[in-house]
Design an enzyme around this catalytic site. Sequence first.
Site, PDB file in Angstrom:
ATOM      1  N   ARG A  79       0.865  -1.175   0.000  1.00 26.45           N
ATOM      2  CA  ARG A  79       0.000   0.000   0.000  1.00 26.45           C
ATOM      3  C   ARG A  79       0.903   1.227   0.000  1.00 26.45           C
ATOM      4  NH1 ARG A  79      -3.568  -2.587  -1.542  1.00 26.45           N
ATOM      5  NH2 ARG A  79      -5.579  -3.072  -0.571  1.00 26.45           N
TER       6      ARG A  79
ATOM      7  N   HIS B  76      -1.397   0.754 -10.008  1.00 26.00           N
ATOM      8  CA  HIS B  76      -2.142  -0.223  -9.204  1.00 26.00           C
ATOM      9  C   HIS B  76      -2.722  -1.338 -10.083  1.00 26.00           C
ATOM     10  CE1 HIS B  76      -4.196  -0.747  -5.055  1.00 26.00           C
ATOM     11  NE2 HIS B  76      -4.017  -1.920  -5.640  1.00 26.00           N
TER      12      HIS B  76
END
Lengths: 309, 309
Positions: free
Chosen positions: A224, A272
């Site tokens: 993350r 992502h």
Amino acid sequence: VVLLFKSDPDDTRGWTAELARRLPGVEVRTWPDVGDPADIEFCVGWAFPPGSLRGFPNLKGLQSLGAGVDHVFRDPDLPEALPIARIVDPYMTEDMTQWVMLNVLRFHKQDPDYRRLQAEGRWDELPPPSWRDRRVGVMGLGELGGHALERLRYFGYKLAGWSRTKKRIDRVETFAGEEGLRPFLARTDILVVLLPLTPETEDLLNRERLSRLPKGAFVINAGRGRLLVDEDLIAMLDSGHLGGAALDVFRQEPLAADHAFWKHPKVVITPHVSALTRAETAVPQIVENYRRALAGEPLLHPVDRRRRY
Amino acid sequence: VVLLFKSDPDDTRGWTAELARRLPGVEVRTWPDVGDPADIEFCVGWAFPPGSLRGFPNLKGLQSLGAGVDHVFRDPDLPEALPIARIVDPYMTEDMTQWVMLNVLRFHKQDPDYRRLQAEGRWDELPPPSWRDRRVGVMGLGELGGHALERLRYFGYKLAGWSRTKKRIDRVETFAGEEGLRPFLARTDILVVLLPLTPETEDLLNRERLSRLPKGAFVINAGRGRLLVDEDLIAMLDSGHLGGAALDVFRQEPLAADHAFWKHPKVVITPHVSALTRAETAVPQIVENYRRALAGEPLLHPVDRRRRY
């Protein structure tokens, strides 16, 4: 009974079609078309807005669509007794390992340097590091980190792993907790970050910790964005202490147009996309969790609320 | 007895030191300091100039320093009965597999597209091909191709291999000879070329054959530059039929400064660095071949003169 689905608008249709096909007789609604909140018994998806789940009085389970569940805990009104599950999709795990391997090999094989030399039209052979001496370290030894290490083993690198609590993995030197962090970082040339985001891991990779990596080390983050302090990473790249970074996740997504990462010569960005959860491979466990939630049984791949992953 | 060594001037010292260390009592000379040609009994190296080996009347064996021996057959005066060996170095084989994996993953994960998007500051998610459907094909099923296929198997791709004569490899669809070439190419999204250069394989990948690959296919060449017709590859990239190429070997090395490959947006260049032969791992088999050559025994990893590899 009604299942409520929420994801990126882009790929909603494939998911809801697959869910409807495998759950005949169950009505599948798609966020934001909730209808009567009392109808909703099971939620599947990503980043329900804070407070929304609290509004479903008959909700019996929440299935996160990703491996990470930090998006769930952003909701301060999360119903306390709600069972929560995350996805452990073998397709997605392999997909992640391939993204990790691409970036480990990219840095191991000095590919950013060779791209630059090609752009300059220069035929220069760089002194090649040996795969026998290459020290790769993985942070996070769950489904993703464990699978990546299994694959990395075939490549002959010197492997280490770090996790919150001590784990044993064949032919991997393992470290744990705050006291294991320094020696783990000090022996790692290529760092792969696959940690969950929790209050404990937020900002973990700050300047002090990044400086423990040996000079010229590389950082690969598919965990993350908030695990890493952006300014500290940039400072360490600019000072020459770090050799490069490959990043798939960011503190804010999409990454802001004016963020320094975009044009940084040592930063490799993917938006992502490191690993995709596929409806065809993930839906069977969602179907099973739907059944379990309605029957009041423990879910598959349950989330530990205390640890937040 | 005297061993004559010849390689790139850069790395001569490490090799001759290692050879001298492992062959006590043997004098190691370095090209071009040959001394009396009658002293030379064993040659180790790369690209001895045409005619030079013929000038050593007591030469009993030639050890090529690389996996490829096309450089040996460029000599029209190669002594007819001279035993020739090539290197099969496990270090080098693994090194090559890592270069191959980097480039297979580069194309599979759409990395050139993501590099371009980063350069443009664009956060765009591209439709991701599945690793389950990805068809990778390897040409050349010897030490290098076989090892690459073994590693590729872990990644879940659909694998095929092509070689001159039919081979059987577990979970790999194999094709052979001229008649196998068309169906092999037609099912290959990512083509890995690890063939030896022989009169039969020179210019094998010309426009006609490259056009058999499906639209959008990628070509990865770490065999030899002359396996591939440069203009034909460029034409197929420019027409959009091919999606990209990663090249480590070239018809002329170093690659000429004005060659179209350098600036081609779909071509990834490395300067013949895909895999390194290391003195520490390769010298034991050279020492053994030295012993065998002087004893008149068959060499390890002998070269078949008829096949030229």
